[in-house]
Design a protein around this motif. Structure first.
Motif, short mmCIF file in Angstrom:
data_model
loop_
_atom_site.label_atom_id
_atom_site.label_comp_id
_atom_site.label_asym_id
_atom_site.label_seq_id
_atom_site.Cartn_x
_atom_site.Cartn_y
_atom_site.Cartn_z
N ARG A 19 -34.82 -30.84 -11.59
CA ARG A 19 -33.60 -31.61 -11.89
C ARG A 19 -33.65 -32.19 -13.29
NH1 ARG A 19 -34.36 -33.61 -6.61
NH2 ARG A 19 -34.97 -35.63 -7.46
N HIS A 20 -34.82 -32.70 -13.69
CA HIS A 20 -34.96 -33.24 -15.06
C HIS A 20 -34.64 -32.15 -16.08
CE1 HIS A 20 -36.43 -37.28 -14.46
NE2 HIS A 20 -37.40 -36.87 -13.67
N TRP A 21 -35.19 -30.96 -15.89
CA TRP A 21 -34.94 -29.88 -16.85
C TRP A 21 -33.45 -29.61 -17.00
CZ3 TRP A 21 -38.97 -26.10 -14.41
CH2 TRP A 21 -40.25 -26.43 -14.86
N LEU A 22 -32.73 -29.61 -15.90
CA LEU A 22 -31.30 -29.29 -15.94
C LEU A 22 -30.46 -30.44 -16.48
CD1 LEU A 22 -31.08 -27.34 -12.59
CD2 LEU A 22 -30.88 -26.39 -14.91
N GLU A 23 -30.85 -31.67 -16.22
CA GLU A 23 -30.08 -32.82 -16.66
C GLU A 23 -30.43 -33.25 -18.07
OE1 GLU A 23 -30.97 -35.68 -13.63
OE2 GLU A 23 -29.94 -34.51 -12.09
N LEU A 59 -46.56 -36.44 -26.98
CA LEU A 59 -46.53 -36.35 -28.44
C LEU A 59 -46.29 -34.92 -28.90
CD1 LEU A 59 -49.38 -38.78 -29.54
CD2 LEU A 59 -46.93 -38.99 -30.03
N PHE A 60 -46.84 -33.97 -28.17
CA PHE A 60 -46.62 -32.55 -28.47
C PHE A 60 -45.27 -32.07 -27.95
CE2 PHE A 60 -46.67 -28.23 -26.78
CZ PHE A 60 -46.87 -27.51 -27.95
N ALA A 61 -44.98 -32.37 -26.70
CA ALA A 61 -43.84 -31.77 -26.00
C ALA A 61 -42.49 -32.33 -26.43
CB ALA A 61 -44.01 -31.92 -24.50
N ASP A 62 -42.38 -33.62 -26.67
CA ASP A 62 -41.07 -34.20 -26.97
C ASP A 62 -40.40 -33.54 -28.17
OD1 ASP A 62 -41.13 -35.82 -24.73
OD2 ASP A 62 -41.65 -37.65 -25.84
N PRO A 63 -41.08 -33.40 -29.32
CA PRO A 63 -40.42 -32.72 -30.45
C PRO A 63 -40.15 -31.24 -30.17
CG PRO A 63 -42.44 -33.84 -31.19
CD PRO A 63 -42.38 -33.97 -29.70
N GLU A 64 -41.06 -30.59 -29.43
CA GLU A 64 -40.87 -29.18 -29.09
C GLU A 64 -39.62 -29.01 -28.22
OE1 GLU A 64 -42.93 -26.27 -29.63
OE2 GLU A 64 -43.82 -27.50 -31.20
N GLN A 65 -39.48 -29.87 -27.22
CA GLN A 65 -38.34 -29.77 -26.31
C GLN A 65 -37.05 -30.14 -27.01
OE1 GLN A 65 -39.88 -32.21 -23.15
NE2 GLN A 65 -40.91 -30.48 -22.19
N ALA A 66 -37.08 -31.09 -27.93
CA ALA A 66 -35.88 -31.46 -28.68
C ALA A 66 -35.43 -30.28 -29.55
CB ALA A 66 -36.13 -32.69 -29.54
N ALA A 67 -36.37 -29.61 -30.20
CA ALA A 67 -36.03 -28.44 -31.03
C ALA A 67 -35.48 -27.32 -30.16
CB ALA A 67 -37.27 -27.97 -31.80
N PHE A 68 -36.07 -27.11 -28.99
CA PHE A 68 -35.61 -26.08 -28.06
C PHE A 68 -34.18 -26.39 -27.62
CE2 PHE A 68 -35.30 -24.19 -23.80
CZ PHE A 68 -35.71 -22.90 -24.05
N ALA A 69 -33.90 -27.65 -27.29
CA ALA A 69 -32.58 -28.05 -26.79
C ALA A 69 -31.50 -27.90 -27.86
CB ALA A 69 -32.62 -29.47 -26.26
N ARG A 70 -31.88 -27.96 -29.13
CA ARG A 70 -30.89 -27.75 -30.20
C ARG A 70 -30.50 -26.28 -30.33
NH1 ARG A 70 -34.13 -31.64 -32.72
NH2 ARG A 70 -35.31 -30.08 -33.86
N ARG A 71 -31.33 -25.40 -29.77
CA ARG A 71 -31.10 -23.96 -29.93
C ARG A 71 -30.74 -23.24 -28.64
NH1 ARG A 71 -35.52 -21.23 -33.14
NH2 ARG A 71 -33.80 -19.92 -33.72
N PHE A 72 -31.03 -23.87 -27.50
CA PHE A 72 -30.89 -23.18 -26.21
C PHE A 72 -30.32 -24.13 -25.17
CE2 PHE A 72 -32.52 -21.26 -22.27
CZ PHE A 72 -32.24 -19.92 -22.49
N ALA A 73 -29.35 -23.67 -24.42
CA ALA A 73 -28.80 -24.46 -23.31
C ALA A 73 -29.37 -23.91 -22.00
CB ALA A 73 -27.28 -24.38 -23.30
#
Length: 144
Positions: A19-23, A59-73
Motif C-alpha cells: 500500500r505504501h508503494w502505491l500511495e 539515507l540510500f533509498a530516499d533519494p533513489e526512490q524520489a528520483a525513480f518517482a520523478r521518472r516512473f509512475a
C-alpha cells in the motif's frame, strides 16, 4: 485494538508495504526496525548490496526512490504470491511492479522476489531479488 497496536506478521507487513508503494512510492520507513538489514544480492556493480540499520537504508533509498518517482509512475503491484515458510517470522513473496515511464508513457513491469522477516511488528530483514539491469533499461539509463 488498532492496526498500530497489533503486531503485524510478515504477510500483513508486506500488504502494508505494498500500500505504501502505491500511495507514496517508498515511504515505508516506519515499518522498519531500527536495526533492520536490507539486502539486494543482485545489485549492479558499484551499488551497495547490503544496508545495515534503518537510518543507513533510508539515507540510500530516499533519494533513489524520489528520483525513480520523478521518472516512473507505479500503477500496481500485481501477481502477488506469498509462500509461507516453517519460520512464522518469514515469508517469500513473488510480485511484479507495473507502471509507466512518465517521459514516454511506455508501460513497463518487472518481477521481484522478496524474503521478508518481521519481528514484533517491524521488518528486521528484507532480501530483494530483482533484475536491476532490466530496471535501468526500462528507465532509459543504460550503462549506469
Amino acid at each position: 485494538m488498532t492496526e498500530s497496536t497489533v503486531a503485524s506478521g510478515p504477510r500483513e507487513m508486506f500488504e502494508r508495504v505494498r500500500r505504501h508503494w502505491l500511495e507514496n512510492l517508498g515511504g515505508f520507513g516506519s515499518e522498519l526496525a531500527d536495526n533492520a538489514v536490507i539486502e539486494i544480492p543482485f545489485a549492479p556493480p558499484g551499488r551497495p548490496r547490503r544496508h545495515e540499520g534503518k537510518e543507513a537504508f533510508l539515507l540510500f533509498a530516499d533519494p533513489e526512490q524520489a528520483a525513480f518517482a520523478r521518472r516512473f509512475a507505479l500503477d500496481e503491484v500485481r501477481e502477488v504470491v506469498v509462500h509461507e515458510t516453517a519460520d512464522p517470522e518469514v515469508i517469500v513473496v513473488e510480485y511484479e511492479l507495473a507502471g509507466r515511464v512518465l517521459a514516454t508513457g511506455r508501460q513497463a513491469s518487472s518481477p521481484f522476489i522478496g524474503v521478508l522477516r518481521v519481528r514484533d511488528g517491524k521488518i528486521v530483514n528484507w532480501r530483494e531479488y530483482q533484475n536491476t539491469l532490466a530496471m535501468i533499461e526500462i528507465m532509459g539509463q543504460p550503462g549506469t
